[in-house]
Design an enzyme around this catalytic site. Structure first.
Site, PDB file in Angstrom:
ATOM      1  N   ASP A 235      65.600 -16.599  49.196  1.00  0.00           N
ATOM      2  CA  ASP A 235      66.377 -16.290  48.001  1.00  0.00           C
ATOM      3  C   ASP A 235      65.767 -15.126  47.225  1.00  0.00           C
ATOM      4  O   ASP A 235      64.551 -14.948  47.198  1.00  0.00           O
ATOM      5  CB  ASP A 235      66.402 -17.539  47.106  1.00  0.00           C
ATOM      6  CG  ASP A 235      67.250 -17.348  45.874  1.00  0.00           C
ATOM      7  OD1 ASP A 235      68.473 -17.198  46.020  1.00  0.00           O
ATOM      8  OD2 ASP A 235      66.696 -17.331  44.749  1.00  0.00           O
ATOM      9  N   GLU A 265      68.241 -12.927  51.240  1.00  0.00           N
ATOM     10  CA  GLU A 265      69.310 -12.524  50.330  1.00  0.00           C
ATOM     11  C   GLU A 265      68.817 -11.313  49.549  1.00  0.00           C
ATOM     12  O   GLU A 265      68.055 -11.449  48.603  1.00  0.00           O
ATOM     13  CB  GLU A 265      69.646 -13.664  49.366  1.00  0.00           C
ATOM     14  CG  GLU A 265      70.716 -13.278  48.371  1.00  0.00           C
ATOM     15  CD  GLU A 265      70.530 -13.907  47.002  1.00  0.00           C
ATOM     16  OE1 GLU A 265      71.522 -14.025  46.291  1.00  0.00           O
ATOM     17  OE2 GLU A 265      69.398 -14.257  46.617  1.00  0.00           O
TER      18      GLU A 265
END
Ligand code: CA
Length: 495
Positions: A235, A265
């Site tokens: 993340d 991400e």
């Protein structure tokens, strides 16, 4: 081994109540037979908002729903035994669990500490005031209910680079913590939006503190001893120094498994930025294809005004196919969410055909598109809005088509603004297919398959077109494209 296909087994509005891990275990067998190979699970550890946390507000990485912290033992998705059972069920069905890892920040500190900060211009994070301010900040994490089990590490003000709230004086903003690390500067090798995008939210983790760095490596090794790990979804990578994941991913591959699937991400549509990031991490990971998602969104809004010949323009999958995880929507882009740019349902079968059946990219299927979702939330104007995301009816067939027919060399038929397609020629062991689609009226594509495909009867595997197509003595035929739809033409005799 067939084509790799990821499934994101959650969305932002997955219901509370601790049922998701049970649902994963229950659906594992069906997912495996549907053609899914890898299952991306939401963050499994305790977030600051406890059982209401989607999981991106990391509180305690070692609390997988085991300790009575932040109001409950279980997380939103269930307790630790249920999580372990879910991962085991995936593993037993030959599916790889892909775990969501949120290391950029921590939230919900147990204690305030007296700290020294410098105020930061929130719009240009490189502007850090000279003045040092003494204040209280939420930077001490002691995890009182866990009592040192698994790790005795206490996080304090030396473990963070910045915060957004201070007390005495009471202020909200962006504050650079003054500690032993970084000489008052943010971490480098982060995205340069807002000057330096190290700081995102909460207590921002200071990766230059070697004790933190070692603790996060230890955590990764520990985690892989608790549950099967097929890979990680990292993340907020644009807010974390690239050198950290370069080292951390390498360490995980050395200690946990050389074949870990790792996707980060890095939410940015610019290929230059993504290419630079891939270089910085020694190309050890994959990235989500944000630009392609935006193309799908734009195409779904524009209808037949969108030139389908340009659908892959500027995408990661067109420039770095080996590093692209392609997707149609995710938990951040679905309606009412932060990056909302949802793809309209009518276009989703076309978009999924473009990510599932082509040679390039590793596709990721989104939970609501397979199973549907209903939820409500407040819009920006304060009104509550109900949303229904319908299951995409042709998606199960498209997943089957990926496993059965998406093989062999690819011939593009992107020669018309509204009717486009491509041929997969198949291999010795797998048949191919002819994919055609239209974002406007019905059309057709003339395809020459060669004399070894003479007098072959084709049918639409998706059933959108009821007719049959028979090739001539040269293996040539016109394959119909249904209006506003997609067709996957396969040999009738192989069904
Ligand atoms: Ca950061």
């Amino acid at each position: 081994m067939g084509n790799r296909t990821l499934f994101q087994f959650f969305h932002w509005y997955t219901p509370d109540g601790g049922e998701l891990w049970s649902e994963v275990a229950q659906k594992a067998s069906d997912l495996a037979s549907s053609g899914i190979t890898d299952v991306w699970l939401p963050p499994a550890y305790k977030g600051a908002s406890g059982a209401a946390s989607v999981g991106y507000d990391t509180y305690d990485l070692f609390d997988l729903g085991e300790f009575d912290q932040k109001g409950s033992k279980a997380t939103k998705y269930g307790d630790r035994p249920a999580f372990q059972a879910a991962c085991q069920a995936l593993n037993d069905n030959g599916l790889r669990p892909i775990h969501d890892v949120v290391l950029n920040h921590k939230m919900g500190a147990d204690e305030k500490e007296r700290v020294v900060v410098r105020r930061v211009n929130a719009d240009d994070r490189t502007q850090i005031e000279e003045e040092e301010v003494e204040a209280l900040a939420y930077t001490r994490f002691t995890f009182p209910a866990r009592q040192g089990k698994y790790s005795e590490f206490i996080w304090d003000k030396q473990c963070f680079s910045g915060v957004d709230v201070i007390e005495q004086p009471d202020e909200i903003g962006v504050f650079k913590l003054v500690n032993e690390y970084g000489e008052g500067q943010w971490n480098d090798e982060v995205d340069d939006e807002l000057g330096n995008f190290d700081y995102l939210m909460g207590a921002d983790v200071e990766f230059r503190n070697n004790a933190v760095y070692e603790e996060l490596k230890y955590w990764g090794r520990w985690f892989a001893e608790q549950v099967p790990v097929g890979g990680f979804r990292l993340d907020a990578a644009k807010h974390i120094p690239a050198w950290f994941f370069r080292d951390w991913v390498g360490h995980m591959r050395d200690t946990v498994g050389a074949d870990l699937f790792v996707v980060a991400e890095y939410w940015h549509p610019d290929m230059g930025t993504l290419a630079n990031y891939l270089d910085l991490v020694d190309k050890q990971l994959m990235l989500f294809d944000v630009a392609l998602h935006h193309r799908f969104h734009d195409a779904s809004k524009a209808g037949d005004a969108f030139d389908m010949r340009t659908i892959f323009d500027g995408s990661l999958v067109s420039s770095k196919p080996d590093h692209a995880v392609t997707m149609v929507d995710n938990h951040d882009t679905q309606p009412l969410q932060s990056l909302e740019a949802s793809v309209e349902p009518w276009f989703k079968p076309l978009a999924y055909a473009l990510i599932l059946l082509r040679e390039e990219g590793t596709p990721c299927v989104f939970y609501p598109d397979l199973y549907g979702a209903k939820y409500e939330d407040r819009k920006d104007d304060g009104d509550v809005q109900a949303v229904e995301m319908p299951a995409i009816g042709s998606l199960p067939k498209l997943l089957q088509a990926r496993q059965r027919f998406a093989y062999g060399a690819q011939i593009d038929l992107f020669d018309d603004p509204t009717v486009v397609g491509f041929v997969r020629q198949g291999t010795g062991s797998n048949p191919g297919c002819i994919v055609v689609m239209s974002n406007g009226g019905a059309g057709r594509k003339t395809v020459e398959l060669g004399a070894d495909h003479a007098h072959v009867v084709f049918k639409d595997f998706l059933g959108h077109h009821e007719g049959e197509v028979t090739t001539d003595e040269h293996g040539r035929a016109e394959f119909p494209a249904s209006a506003g739809s997609v067709n996957v033409w396969v040999r009738k005799d192989i069904e």
